[in-house]
Scaffold this motif. Structure first.
Motif, PDB file in Angstrom:
ATOM      1  N   ASP A 115       0.833  -1.212   0.000  1.00  0.00           N
ATOM      2  CA  ASP A 115       0.000   0.000   0.000  1.00  0.00           C
ATOM      3  C   ASP A 115       0.863   1.255   0.000  1.00  0.00           C
ATOM      4  OD1 ASP A 115      -2.283  -1.409  -0.080  1.00  0.00           O
ATOM      5  OD2 ASP A 115      -2.846  -1.110   2.029  1.00  0.00           O
ATOM      6  N   ARG A 116       1.902   1.237   0.810  1.00  0.00           N
ATOM      7  CA  ARG A 116       2.760   2.417   0.926  1.00  0.00           C
ATOM      8  C   ARG A 116       3.491   2.688  -0.402  1.00  0.00           C
ATOM      9  NH1 ARG A 116       8.158   2.921   3.038  1.00  0.00           N
ATOM     10  NH2 ARG A 116       8.583   5.099   3.556  1.00  0.00           N
ATOM     11  N   ALA A 117       4.052   1.627  -0.986  1.00  0.00           N
ATOM     12  CA  ALA A 117       4.769   1.787  -2.255  1.00  0.00           C
ATOM     13  C   ALA A 117       3.809   2.225  -3.358  1.00  0.00           C
ATOM     14  CB  ALA A 117       5.470   0.484  -2.638  1.00  0.00           C
ATOM     15  N   GLY A 145       8.355  -0.319  -7.637  1.00  0.00           N
ATOM     16  CA  GLY A 145       7.602  -0.672  -6.425  1.00  0.00           C
ATOM     17  C   GLY A 145       8.010  -2.026  -5.880  1.00  0.00           C
ATOM     18  N   ARG A 146       8.261  -2.960  -6.784  1.00  0.00           N
ATOM     19  CA  ARG A 146       8.665  -4.297  -6.365  1.00  0.00           C
ATOM     20  C   ARG A 146      10.015  -4.253  -5.630  1.00  0.00           C
ATOM     21  NH1 ARG A 146       8.737  -8.678 -11.011  1.00  0.00           N
ATOM     22  NH2 ARG A 146      10.422  -7.286 -11.568  1.00  0.00           N
ATOM     23  N   ALA A 147      10.860  -3.306  -6.047  1.00  0.00           N
ATOM     24  CA  ALA A 147      12.148  -3.136  -5.346  1.00  0.00           C
ATOM     25  C   ALA A 147      11.935  -2.470  -3.989  1.00  0.00           C
ATOM     26  CB  ALA A 147      13.107  -2.314  -6.199  1.00  0.00           C
ATOM     27  N   ILE A 148      11.070  -1.447  -3.935  1.00  0.00           N
ATOM     28  CA  ILE A 148      10.849  -0.698  -2.686  1.00  0.00           C
ATOM     29  C   ILE A 148      10.323  -1.595  -1.570  1.00  0.00           C
ATOM     30  CG2 ILE A 148       9.389   1.069  -1.595  1.00  0.00           C
ATOM     31  CD1 ILE A 148       9.491   2.604  -4.211  1.00  0.00           C
ATOM     32  N   VAL A 149       9.339  -2.470  -1.917  1.00  0.00           N
ATOM     33  CA  VAL A 149       8.696  -3.263  -0.857  1.00  0.00           C
ATOM     34  C   VAL A 149       9.683  -4.230  -0.186  1.00  0.00           C
ATOM     35  CG1 VAL A 149       6.366  -3.107  -1.801  1.00  0.00           C
ATOM     36  CG2 VAL A 149       7.836  -5.021  -2.482  1.00  0.00           C
ATOM     37  N   ARG A 150      10.769  -4.531  -0.844  1.00  0.00           N
ATOM     38  CA  ARG A 150      11.777  -5.424  -0.237  1.00  0.00           C
ATOM     39  C   ARG A 150      12.564  -4.723   0.857  1.00  0.00           C
ATOM     40  NH1 ARG A 150      13.058  -9.737  -4.194  1.00  0.00           N
ATOM     41  NH2 ARG A 150      14.891 -10.178  -2.951  1.00  0.00           N
ATOM     42  N   ASP A 151      12.432  -3.388   0.902  1.00  0.00           N
ATOM     43  CA  ASP A 151      13.134  -2.596   1.894  1.00  0.00           C
ATOM     44  C   ASP A 151      14.645  -2.892   1.849  1.00  0.00           C
ATOM     45  OD1 ASP A 151      13.433  -0.763   3.877  1.00  0.00           O
ATOM     46  OD2 ASP A 151      12.882  -2.115   5.510  1.00  0.00           O
ATOM     47  N   PRO A 152      15.252  -2.760   0.664  1.00  0.00           N
ATOM     48  CA  PRO A 152      16.654  -3.182   0.504  1.00  0.00           C
ATOM     49  C   PRO A 152      17.629  -2.202   1.137  1.00  0.00           C
ATOM     50  CG  PRO A 152      15.903  -2.113  -1.481  1.00  0.00           C
ATOM     51  CD  PRO A 152      14.709  -2.169  -0.561  1.00  0.00           C
TER      52      PRO A 152
END
Ligand code: ADP
Ligand code: ADP
Length: 225
Positions: A115-117, A145-152
Motif C-alpha cells: 500500500d505504501r509503495a 515498487g517491487r524493489a521498494i517493498v523489499r526494503d533493501p
C-alpha cells in the motif's frame, strides 16, 4: 558503517579484462550514477555488486560486511532492470508481494508495504490490473515498487528509463528523485544519459575501458575543463 565498499574489483571474461581495478566507497543514502561509453563496463560493475557475476579479484563490503562470495539473494539488495521483468500472469499487487511471501514476511506487513509503495508511485488504482493493461511508465513504476517493498539496503538500477518515451522518461526521473528524497536509500544507477546523471546523482562515476576515469558531484564534473 552503512553503504558500499569496492576494493580492487577486477572482472575478466576469458582473456578479456572488462573491469581493471575499481576502488569506490559509496556512503549510506548516497545516489551514485555510473556513466560512460557503451562497453565500458557499467552493467558488469552493477551485476558484480548485485552478485549476478562473480569477481576475478577484489572485494565487496555492504554495511561493512564482506559479501564478495555471498549469493545475490542474501546481499539485501534490490535491482530494477531496463526490461521491467514483471510476471505477466500476476496482478500489480501480486507482482509486488510475491517475493515478500517467499521471504516469509507476515501478510499484514506485506499489505502495508505494498500500500505504501503503491501510494508513493501512484499505483493504488491499478493494483488489480495485469501488466498488459498498463502503460510503459506504469509498468516501470511497478518494477520500482517491487524493489521498494523489499526494503533493501541498496537499490540498483540498470538503465531503468531507457525503454520509455521522452516525456515519460522525464516524469519517471522526477519520481525517482522524489522517491530518493522520501526514503533516503542508497541508490546506484547505470545510464548513458547525461541529463539523467546530472539531475539524479549526488556523485557521478565516469567509467572508461573498465576503469574509473572521473568521479565527483555533477557540479564538479560540469565545471571541470
Ligand atoms: P556497458 O554496460 O558499459 O555498456 P558492459 O558491462 O555491458 O558495458 O560490457 C563491458 C564489456 O564486457 C563489453 O565489451 C561486453 O561485450 C563485455 N561483456 C559483458 N558481459 C559479458 C559476458 N557475459 N561475456 C563476455 N563478455 C562480456
Ligand atoms: P546492456 O544493454 O546492459 O549493455 P547488452 O545488451 O550489452 O547489455 O548485453 C546483454 C547481456 O549479454 C548481458 O547479460 C551481458 O552480460 C551479456 N553480454 C554482453 N556482451 C557479451 C559478450 N561479448 N559475450 C557474452 N555475453 C555478453
Amino acid at each position: 558503517m552503512a553503504g558500499l565498499e569496492l576494493r580492487g574489483i577486477r572482472k575478466d571474461y576469458g582473456s578479456t579484462a572488462v573491469l581493471k581495478g575499481i576502488d569506490l566507497s559509496i556512503a549510506d543514502g548516497e545516489f551514485v550514477v555510473f556513466v560512460g561509453p557503451s562497453g565500458c563496463g557499467k552493467s558488469t560493475l552493477l551485476r558484480v555488486i548485485a552478485g549476478l557475476e562473480t569477481v576475478t579479484a577484489g572485494d565487496i563490503r555492504i554495511d561493512g560486511a564482506e559479501v564478495t562470495r555471498t549469493a545475490a539473494s542474501d546481499r539485501g539488495l534490490a535491482m530494477v532492470f531496463q526490461s521491467y521483468a514483471l510476471y505477466p500472469h500476476m496482478t500489480v499487487h501480486q507482482n509486488m508481494s510475491f517475493a515478500l511471501e517467499n521471504m516469509g514476511i507476515a501478510k499484514a506487513e506485506i499489505a502495508a508495504r505494498v500500500d505504501r509503495a503503491a501510494r508513493m508511485l501512484r499505483l493504488t488504482d491499478y493494483l488489480q490490473r495485469r501488466p498488459a493493461a498498463l502503460s510503459g511508465g506504469q509498468r516501470q513504476r511497478v518494477a520500482i515498487g517491487r524493489a521498494i517493498v523489499r526494503d533493501p539496503k541498496i537499490f540498483l538500477f540498470d538503465e531503468p528509463l531507457s525503454n520509455l518515451d521522452a516525456e515519460l522518461r522525464v516524469a519517471t526521473r522526477k519520481e525517482l528523485a522524489a522517491l530518493h528524497a522520501e526514503i533516503g536509500g542508497t541508490m546506484i544507477y547505470v545510464t548513458h544519459d547525461q541529463v539523467e546523471a546530472m539531475t539524479l546523482a549526488d556523485r557521478i562515476v565516469v567509467l572508461n575501458g573498465g576503469r574509473i576515469e572521473q568521479i565527483g558531484t555533477p557540479l564538479e564534473l560540469y565545471n571541470r575543463p
